[in-house]
Design a protein around this motif. Sequence first.
Motif, PDB file in Angstrom:
ATOM      1  N   LYS A  79       0.810  -1.216   0.000  1.00  0.00           N
ATOM      2  CA  LYS A  79       0.000   0.000   0.000  1.00  0.00           C
ATOM      3  C   LYS A  79       0.844   1.266   0.000  1.00  0.00           C
ATOM      4  O   LYS A  79       0.413   2.295  -0.517  1.00  0.00           O
ATOM      5  CB  LYS A  79      -0.927   0.005   1.224  1.00  0.00           C
ATOM      6  CG  LYS A  79      -1.929  -1.136   1.195  1.00  0.00           C
ATOM      7  CD  LYS A  79      -2.974  -0.999   2.281  1.00  0.00           C
ATOM      8  CE  LYS A  79      -4.000  -2.122   2.221  1.00  0.00           C
ATOM      9  NZ  LYS A  79      -3.436  -3.463   2.501  1.00  0.00           N
ATOM     10  N   VAL A  80       2.058   1.180   0.602  1.00  0.00           N
ATOM     11  CA  VAL A  80       2.890   2.392   0.638  1.00  0.00           C
ATOM     12  C   VAL A  80       4.012   2.373  -0.393  1.00  0.00           C
ATOM     13  O   VAL A  80       4.520   3.422  -0.770  1.00  0.00           O
ATOM     14  CB  VAL A  80       3.488   2.630   2.043  1.00  0.00           C
ATOM     15  CG1 VAL A  80       2.428   3.164   2.977  1.00  0.00           C
ATOM     16  CG2 VAL A  80       4.125   1.378   2.588  1.00  0.00           C
ATOM     17  N   PRO A 119      -3.090  -6.421   6.120  1.00  0.00           N
ATOM     18  CA  PRO A 119      -3.300  -5.062   6.621  1.00  0.00           C
ATOM     19  C   PRO A 119      -1.961  -4.335   6.772  1.00  0.00           C
ATOM     20  O   PRO A 119      -0.959  -4.957   7.123  1.00  0.00           O
ATOM     21  CB  PRO A 119      -3.957  -5.294   7.981  1.00  0.00           C
ATOM     22  CG  PRO A 119      -3.542  -6.665   8.379  1.00  0.00           C
ATOM     23  CD  PRO A 119      -3.387  -7.451   7.126  1.00  0.00           C
ATOM     24  N   LEU A 120      -1.958  -3.065   6.491  1.00  0.00           N
ATOM     25  CA  LEU A 120      -0.719  -2.287   6.619  1.00  0.00           C
ATOM     26  C   LEU A 120      -0.414  -2.025   8.083  1.00  0.00           C
ATOM     27  O   LEU A 120      -1.256  -1.524   8.824  1.00  0.00           O
ATOM     28  CB  LEU A 120      -0.862  -0.952   5.878  1.00  0.00           C
ATOM     29  CG  LEU A 120       0.327   0.005   6.034  1.00  0.00           C
ATOM     30  CD1 LEU A 120       1.565  -0.563   5.382  1.00  0.00           C
ATOM     31  CD2 LEU A 120      -0.009   1.355   5.430  1.00  0.00           C
ATOM     32  N   ASN A 121       0.790  -2.389   8.474  1.00  0.00           N
ATOM     33  CA  ASN A 121       1.240  -2.090   9.834  1.00  0.00           C
ATOM     34  C   ASN A 121       1.474  -0.577   9.927  1.00  0.00           C
ATOM     35  O   ASN A 121       2.236  -0.020   9.150  1.00  0.00           O
ATOM     36  CB  ASN A 121       2.545  -2.867  10.056  1.00  0.00           C
ATOM     37  CG  ASN A 121       3.085  -2.681  11.453  1.00  0.00           C
ATOM     38  OD1 ASN A 121       2.727  -1.729  12.142  1.00  0.00           O
ATOM     39  ND2 ASN A 121       3.939  -3.600  11.863  1.00  0.00           N
ATOM     40  N   PRO A 122       0.807   0.124  10.857  1.00  0.00           N
ATOM     41  CA  PRO A 122       0.899   1.590  10.899  1.00  0.00           C
ATOM     42  C   PRO A 122       2.327   2.093  11.089  1.00  0.00           C
ATOM     43  O   PRO A 122       2.659   3.213  10.711  1.00  0.00           O
ATOM     44  CB  PRO A 122       0.022   1.977  12.095  1.00  0.00           C
ATOM     45  CG  PRO A 122      -0.361   0.727  12.760  1.00  0.00           C
ATOM     46  CD  PRO A 122      -0.114  -0.413  11.857  1.00  0.00           C
ATOM     47  N   ARG A 123       3.191   1.223  11.641  1.00  0.00           N
ATOM     48  CA  ARG A 123       4.591   1.607  11.815  1.00  0.00           C
ATOM     49  C   ARG A 123       5.237   1.964  10.467  1.00  0.00           C
ATOM     50  O   ARG A 123       6.177   2.748  10.411  1.00  0.00           O
ATOM     51  CB  ARG A 123       5.307   0.413  12.455  1.00  0.00           C
ATOM     52  CG  ARG A 123       6.771   0.595  12.714  1.00  0.00           C
ATOM     53  CD  ARG A 123       7.304  -0.653  13.409  1.00  0.00           C
ATOM     54  NE  ARG A 123       8.745  -0.732  13.335  1.00  0.00           N
ATOM     55  CZ  ARG A 123       9.432  -1.847  13.560  1.00  0.00           C
ATOM     56  NH1 ARG A 123       8.784  -2.968  13.843  1.00  0.00           N
ATOM     57  NH2 ARG A 123      10.744  -1.850  13.497  1.00  0.00           N
ATOM     58  N   TRP A 124       4.746   1.399   9.393  1.00  0.00           N
ATOM     59  CA  TRP A 124       5.362   1.612   8.077  1.00  0.00           C
ATOM     60  C   TRP A 124       4.610   2.633   7.233  1.00  0.00           C
ATOM     61  O   TRP A 124       4.794   2.711   6.034  1.00  0.00           O
ATOM     62  CB  TRP A 124       5.485   0.290   7.308  1.00  0.00           C
ATOM     63  CG  TRP A 124       6.163  -0.769   8.105  1.00  0.00           C
ATOM     64  CD1 TRP A 124       5.674  -1.986   8.438  1.00  0.00           C
ATOM     65  CD2 TRP A 124       7.470  -0.696   8.683  1.00  0.00           C
ATOM     66  NE1 TRP A 124       6.574  -2.692   9.187  1.00  0.00           N
ATOM     67  CE2 TRP A 124       7.688  -1.910   9.364  1.00  0.00           C
ATOM     68  CE3 TRP A 124       8.475   0.284   8.722  1.00  0.00           C
ATOM     69  CZ2 TRP A 124       8.857  -2.185  10.056  1.00  0.00           C
ATOM     70  CZ3 TRP A 124       9.634   0.017   9.413  1.00  0.00           C
ATOM     71  CH2 TRP A 124       9.821  -1.199  10.074  1.00  0.00           C
ATOM     72  N   GLN A 125       3.748   3.406   7.913  1.00  0.00           N
ATOM     73  CA  GLN A 125       2.960   4.418   7.222  1.00  0.00           C
ATOM     74  C   GLN A 125       3.829   5.367   6.395  1.00  0.00           C
ATOM     75  O   GLN A 125       3.452   5.802   5.312  1.00  0.00           O
ATOM     76  CB  GLN A 125       2.190   5.245   8.270  1.00  0.00           C
ATOM     77  CG  GLN A 125       0.946   5.932   7.740  1.00  0.00           C
ATOM     78  CD  GLN A 125      -0.153   4.932   7.417  1.00  0.00           C
ATOM     79  OE1 GLN A 125      -0.529   4.137   8.268  1.00  0.00           O
ATOM     80  NE2 GLN A 125      -0.653   4.960   6.201  1.00  0.00           N
ATOM     81  N   ASP A 126       5.040   5.666   6.920  1.00  0.00           N
ATOM     82  CA  ASP A 126       5.851   6.723   6.292  1.00  0.00           C
ATOM     83  C   ASP A 126       6.867   6.196   5.290  1.00  0.00           C
ATOM     84  O   ASP A 126       7.709   6.951   4.814  1.00  0.00           O
ATOM     85  CB  ASP A 126       6.597   7.511   7.378  1.00  0.00           C
ATOM     86  CG  ASP A 126       5.607   8.175   8.306  1.00  0.00           C
ATOM     87  OD1 ASP A 126       4.514   8.508   7.825  1.00  0.00           O
ATOM     88  OD2 ASP A 126       5.930   8.343   9.502  1.00  0.00           O
TER      89      ASP A 126
END
Lengths: 493, 500
Positions: free
Chosen positions: B381-382, B449-456
């Motif tokens: 996703k990112v 699901p995307l791990n929020p830690r890797w949002q950036d």
Amino acid sequence: MRDYTLFIPEYWAAGAAVLIIAADILWPNMRRQLLAYLTAGAAVVYGGIALFYIQSDPESFMGLIQVDDFTTFFRVLGAGIIAVTAILSANHMQHRAGVLGEYYGLLLVAGIGLTFMAGARELLTAYIALEVLSFSLYILVGYMRRDVFSAEASLKYVLLGGFASAILLYGISIIYGVSGSTFYDAIAVGLADRGGDADIATIIGLMLVIGGVGFKVSAAPFHMWAPDAYQGAPLPITAFLSTASKAAGFALILRLFTASFVDDAEFWRWAIAGVAVLTMAVGNLVALQQTDLKRLVAYSSIGQVGYMLVVIAALGYGGREVGEQASSALLLHMVGYVISTLALFTALTAYYDRTGKDSSIRGIRGMAETQPYLALIITAALFSFAGLPFFAGFATKLFMFQASAEPELLWVIGVAIVASFVSLYYYLMVIRQMYLFEPEGGVQRFRLPPLVWVIATVLLLGILFIGIYPAPVFEIADSAVQPLFEVGADISP
Amino acid sequence: MTLDEAQGYVLLSTLALPLVTAGVLVLIPGTARLAIRWLSLIVGAVLLGLSVYIFVAYQAEGDIFQMRHRWAWVENVSFLEENGISLYLGVDGISSLMALLTGVVGFAAVLVSWKLDYRPKDFFILFWVLIAGVYGTFFSLDLFFFFFFYELAVVPLYLLIGVWGSTRKEYGAMKLTMMLVGGSVLMWIGIFAVVSEAGLGTFSLPDLWQAGEEGVLGTNFQYIFFPFFAVGCGVLAGLWPFHTWSPDGHMSAPTAVSMVHAGVLMKLGAFGIIRLGIQLMPEGAEFWMPALVVLGTIGAVYGAVGALTQRDFKLISGYSSVSHMGYVLLGLGTLSAIGLTGASLQMFSHGVMTALVFLLIGALYDQAHTRDLKDFSGIAKVMPLWVVAYVIAGLANVGLPGLSGFTAEFHIFVAAFQTYPVFGAFAILAAALAAGYMLRMFAIVFFGPLNPRWQDLRDMNPLEMMGALLLIASIVIMGVWWSLFTDRLAETVLNLPGVS
């Protein structure tokens, strides 16, 4: 024939030695580094005069000392070693000893000993030349009298050295007893004519000679003195010990064995092969455990002697033809080894003079940060010892082993190749300290004195030159060994 | 001067350019970072151009060895006779392909090294020395220089990994160096034995090959000394059980070094087995090849199983390299024209594919500072482009038709079934396992699901993108245009001694 012109280079060196000692006495307030530069200059002139003897017909002084390309080769090599050693000493010895005139004078005298060891064609002359070199070194090793290690080293070296000389002399006397002469050529004739009951005596004589010269080149099991002497001696003298005394030893062995003993090879070749293997094994395996850099270099240079002894064994197993090929490779390797060793010590001396650290391996931590150029020089020298490409040792070691290829020696060469693999490990342990760690003890980045920089650069270029384009030096080495193998060129007394 | 000799200068320039660059870099002050980077980038591009030229200019219909040129180095002294040692360069079908591989992977590695911040000057000096060693080994038709450049390619790795590496770098660097140099000790003993047994006073490989074929190197001699070369080079080729340096070394190495190392250097080993094993000792090769087939197959399966169990990205790729190099060795071991073609293709295919994988891992690790699979989830996703590139590499790895892996493995499997059917079956099993470890990784890391830690996390930067595109292009071209590669290999492979 008494041709006194053969020794003009030695007159110069001896005269210069006397003048330098006198100068120190007459003008005690002279800048102390000046003596070092004078010595280096005198050595360069010494080598320069020696060049006039290139490719002249071999001539001998009453059959005692022969001046030919082989002698010239070692004259020039010795002169180079003295010049570098003297310049290294300029800063290093400045505050470490009271009187320095003798120090520099003896360096030149030692060079004369070296040359005569290479030129001697008579056993007692060879012995005296060897003692000239040894006595100079006994004093030089112990020159820092107030330093306990230096004194210990000197004492050990004197006692063991005297013992070895006695052994050598005993061997010489037995050889004389069997062959009836001390002249190299006459020994060969005498040995050929000996009766069958003299075989045992011949073997004993040969073994004693091998033991005696084995000590001088620090071959195992006669190597015990080397680590202590290397550690205790002033650093430039350590450099001198590990280059000049080995070069001289091998020069003597080459001339003596090719002239006198090659026809009786079956009596001694197994011993040389055994000593070679033992020396390689002891030197390289014990070096693995060292924590002191000087001792590590000592053991590593013992290992190097083992490689060089393979050539002497090849002379024994392959006779003159193989011996000739291998000897020229040995001389090439010797040049590479000498240059690499001097480069290593140039860098170490400059580093210790500046930082005042002790010689433990940890002492050079982070040198890549504080003095990257010196770290590069040390790396080049160690890689050259290990035999990695682009550095002298790769090509020279390969040539040396390839030229020594005799069926009986294959296993010895196998051991040599494995031993040089082992050596890479401890060299990498040193290099690792310089490149993978941060400097300790608040050492800042520093600049090199210009002269040291020049010497280091010249030596580095030398390592690279022999590594990248060895052909010219190889050809010089090849022509230098020709007089040893030419039939009929011998000049009898 | 004939065209052949003139082209010899192309080889010489390709070899000399990285060395000269290293020399120039020594003189540039370390603070001039931009100059250092630009110089390296330009040199990388020029080398890529030269490599493409060498590959394209190699005439499929011409002589086996082309662009030959000999420069005398040491001769007529001591044991050396006429042409004793000369810098004798030339390429055949295999080495021209390897030159192309080196150009492609080398340039991609320079691209990703742009952002290297810690002592870039020293890094690039060692890097270019390494590249010169690689080219030199591929071009050398002289045994001395073959060994010279082979060692030259291995030695800089110690510092490259030790200084710029990550995770247990000192251990990895020392283990890798000692194992690889240990391998070259065996080679050295072999070289020593060959030169003295042939007694020609020369290191020229064509002369020695002739000696090997004409029986100057006796049958028993070949039986004894073939393993020295096969194992000595095999260490670098990841030959099981001498592969253990590979996962550790790759894990510790910095991105560019992993790329060059897995991408090109391991091929030196397999190339050495062809040059010094098959060509120098045909009888020895025939005798020992079944053993190589067995070890290659074990390596292929073992590497795949190893990759299945690992959690570190780089360890997975390290084991996968062992597996794929196992195919290469299997292909060599069949001693058939198809098998050797397949092995050569696989060298190229694995080279570009694994370089791409390491490039991508580097791009991720630089941001995330972890390489544990379990830490990631849903990063498609990112980093969509990153994931696309990785999927292409992964599918090439598995052997999807249309990508390079299929072209290569197809040849190898056909050859294996013709000669050693049982081992062919095992090799296909390994390919199935490859699908397993790749898909497992895709599932864990890319999707879900995307791990929020890797949002950036950001996608690849333009330079990395360029490198990735170059490598992907190579993968696709080999996948669809087989004849471009197989034509150039055909004559060479058929003329190897002992090949049916």
